[in-house]
Write a protein that holds these residues in place. Structure first.
Motif, mmCIF file in Angstrom:
data_model
loop_
_atom_site.group_PDB
_atom_site.id
_atom_site.type_symbol
_atom_site.label_atom_id
_atom_site.label_comp_id
_atom_site.label_asym_id
_atom_site.label_seq_id
_atom_site.Cartn_x
_atom_site.Cartn_y
_atom_site.Cartn_z
ATOM 1 N N ARG A 214 2.783 1.827 -7.976
ATOM 2 C CA ARG A 214 1.579 2.398 -7.367
ATOM 3 C C ARG A 214 0.362 1.742 -8.001
ATOM 4 O O ARG A 214 0.178 1.777 -9.216
ATOM 5 C CB ARG A 214 1.539 3.912 -7.554
ATOM 6 N N ARG A 216 -3.868 1.237 -8.028
ATOM 7 C CA ARG A 216 -5.228 1.554 -7.585
ATOM 8 C C ARG A 216 -5.945 0.222 -7.465
ATOM 9 O O ARG A 216 -6.068 -0.522 -8.436
ATOM 10 C CB ARG A 216 -5.938 2.446 -8.591
ATOM 11 N N LEU A 217 -6.390 -0.076 -6.271
ATOM 12 C CA LEU A 217 -7.016 -1.365 -6.011
ATOM 13 C C LEU A 217 -8.496 -1.133 -5.734
ATOM 14 O O LEU A 217 -8.867 -0.463 -4.770
ATOM 15 C CB LEU A 217 -6.338 -2.039 -4.816
ATOM 16 N N PHE A 232 -3.254 -5.128 5.186
ATOM 17 C CA PHE A 232 -2.261 -5.116 4.122
ATOM 18 C C PHE A 232 -0.833 -5.114 4.659
ATOM 19 O O PHE A 232 0.082 -4.630 4.004
ATOM 20 C CB PHE A 232 -2.504 -3.907 3.213
ATOM 21 N N LEU A 235 2.028 -2.275 4.320
ATOM 22 C CA LEU A 235 1.628 -1.275 3.327
ATOM 23 C C LEU A 235 0.686 -0.262 3.960
ATOM 24 O O LEU A 235 0.003 -0.554 4.929
ATOM 25 C CB LEU A 235 0.934 -1.959 2.144
ATOM 26 N N PRO A 237 -2.301 1.618 2.718
ATOM 27 C CA PRO A 237 -3.271 1.963 1.674
ATOM 28 C C PRO A 237 -3.983 3.277 1.992
ATOM 29 O O PRO A 237 -4.318 3.537 3.145
ATOM 30 C CB PRO A 237 -4.260 0.793 1.701
ATOM 31 N N SER A 238 -4.191 4.074 0.973
ATOM 32 C CA SER A 238 -5.018 5.277 1.120
ATOM 33 C C SER A 238 -6.383 4.983 0.530
ATOM 34 O O SER A 238 -6.481 4.503 -0.603
ATOM 35 C CB SER A 238 -4.418 6.460 0.357
ATOM 36 N N LEU A 266 -8.663 1.854 -3.200
ATOM 37 C CA LEU A 266 -7.436 2.169 -2.478
ATOM 38 C C LEU A 266 -6.356 2.576 -3.467
ATOM 39 O O LEU A 266 -6.344 2.107 -4.608
ATOM 40 C CB LEU A 266 -6.942 0.932 -1.718
ATOM 41 N N ILE A 268 -2.314 2.142 -3.346
ATOM 42 C CA ILE A 268 -1.276 1.513 -2.526
ATOM 43 C C ILE A 268 0.065 1.630 -3.230
ATOM 44 O O ILE A 268 0.199 1.265 -4.401
ATOM 45 C CB ILE A 268 -1.568 0.012 -2.282
#
Ligand code: C2O
Ligand code: CU
Length: 468
Positions: A214, A216-217, A232, A235, A237-238, A266, A268
């Protein structure tokens, strides 16, 4: 608090006043950062090309990430090792006006061989950035920027916290920077769009990941003018934050748009198979391209994905009360294929041709924003709620940045957002409107401008005055 604990406190306080400052400061010490803006070399396009001469903080591009924890103060000692004056703006931070880094407005430029100390305590956690704010279209274009990350007190659990500082370089065949900064075409069209998009200063980079990881981007768009719409692949992404400020986490099915100067955080979950690879592609403009590639290692990190919460603590920005506030319409006009015929330049009405002869092509409410001592577009008392309607009557997108505040984006093209969100650099698309509101709670004269840096240089800027 009982008497005993109070006594404990008071004796600590007495001790604190008795101690020399350097010692007492230790628990609340500002984080000291020393950086020199100077020339350097960067390997942007890989080993087959010579290194590129850049300008960067400590000679690097991006400059090293500055990381603070929410509540922590910073003391940034900036030395100017360039041959030209500079200044540093802390983009998106709600800080005191004198620390905002706009040379000629909030401070005098830092002359070559001179230094300036910036001191402030960021009031919000999130993803921000710092960059030169003097002749920014050249200085940012040459690499004078870096990430500024304010960590939450309790960040969501992730395996890795990655920062992707995205840029877009205009390089010649020998990998040197094209020196045509502020070219007339860029000023009147989409801004300086380059030919070498990079992540963290590298073209077509590869990012190793593990299946099940997991991430964080944190996307930060440091381009002069290029906007991105990132896909993406498989994927999901949230999005958990926009322009540094938290939003209710939601899965983004379409591309993730990051306008110039914008940020998106994000989360992901890397769901690809071990050993596989997958590009992140951009499709904002006509041609799409691969920006970076994820490459999965052979061994997975975990079989079933993390299921821990990813929501950030809500924003702590004062909510505007606009029930009795008339909106101020802000019409952006000009540029190539725009309808602007005449506008005020230095207080005089002029035809576009005459204005263009002086290098300007844009206007806000019929006024060319060519100077930092012009009458403000808006003059409000502190704590007043302000309501804006941006109206883009041009053929180009404009990432509109307000210094010193976040604005709540309420509606786009008259349609109310289901979840209004805080922004500092919303991307206003052509022939579009945006409604925003904020509390003008930070006194000072603040810049409000298009962050397509060539547009700003060509007149797309104004001042917002908040009286104290
Ligand atoms: Cu990112 Cu006027 O600044
Ligand atoms: Cu613009």
């Amino acid at each position: 608090m009982d008497r005993r604990s109070f006594l404990q406190y008071s004796s600590m306080a007495a001790l604190a006043t008795a101690m020399p400052r350097a010692v007492t400061a230790s628990s609340h010490a500002a984080k000291r950062v020393d950086m020199t803006a100077r020339a350097g070399k960067a390997h942007i396009v890989g080993p087959d090309f010579p290194a590129t001469d850049i300008w960067g903080f400590n000679g690097q591009v991006p400059g090293s990430p500055i990381r603070l924890t929410l509540g922590e103060a910073i003391e940034a000692h900036i030395h100017n090792g360039l041959k030209v004056p500079t200044a540093v703006h802390w983009h998106g931070i709600r800080l005191p006006n004198a620390m905002d880094g706009v040379a000629g407005l909030t401070q005098a430029a830092i002359e070559p061989d001179d230094s300036f100390v910036y001191r402030f305590t960021p009031p919000d956690a999130g993803t921000y950035w710092y960059h030169s704010h003097l002749n920014a279209y050249e200085q940012v274009g040459r690499g004078l920027y870096g990430p500024l990350i304010i960590d939450e007190l309790e960040p969501p659990r992730v395996d890795r916290d990655l920062v992707w500082m995205i840029d877009d370089w205009r390089l010649l065949e020998d990998a040197s920077i094209s020196n045509d900064f502020g070219a007339g075409h860029d000023r009147s069209h989409a801004g300086r769009i380059g030919n070498v998009p990079t992540v963290n200063g590298r073209f077509k980079d590869i990012v190793k990941v593990r299946s099940g990881e997991r991430i964080r981007l944190r996307l930060i768009n440091a381009s002069n003018a290029r906007n991105f719409a990132l896909s993406f692949g498989d994927l999901l992404p949230s999005i958990i934050a926009v322009d540094g400020q938290p939003v209710t986490p939601h899965v983004q099915t379409g591309p993730v748009v990051v306008g110039a100067a914008g940020r998106v955080d994000l989360v992901i979950d890397m769901t690809g198979d071990p050993g596989s690879s997958m590009p992140v592609t951009d499709s904002f403009y006509r041609e799409s391209f691969d920006l970076v590639k994820w490459v999965y290692e052979a061994s997975p990190m975990r079989e079933s994905l993390l299921n821990t919460p990813i929501a950030l603590a809500p924003a702590t920005i004062p909510e505007p009360d606009i029930s009795h506030v008339e909106p101020l319409r802000i019409v952006i006009a000009g540029g190539a294929m725009g309808g602007l015929r005449r506008a005020r330049l230095d207080g005089q009405w002029m035809g576009l041709r005459e204005i263009a002869q002086q290098g300007y092509v844009w206007a806000i409410n019929d006024t060319v924003g060519n100077r930092l001592d012009m009458p403000p577009l808006l003059d409000v008392a502190r704590h007043e709620s302000v309501r804006f309607i941006f109206d883009n009557q041009t053929a180009f997108p404009h990432p509109m940045h307000l210094h010193g505040h976040h604005m709540k984006l309420l509606a786009i093209n008259g349609e109310e957002l289901s979840e209004p969100r805080w922004v500092d650099s919303p991307l206003l698309m052509p022939d579009s409107t945006m409604e925003l509101a904020f509390v003008a709670d930070n006194p000072g004269d603040w810049l409000f401008h298009c962050h397509a840096l060539e547009h700003h240089a060509a007149g797309l800027g104004a001042l917002v005055r908040v009286r104290s």
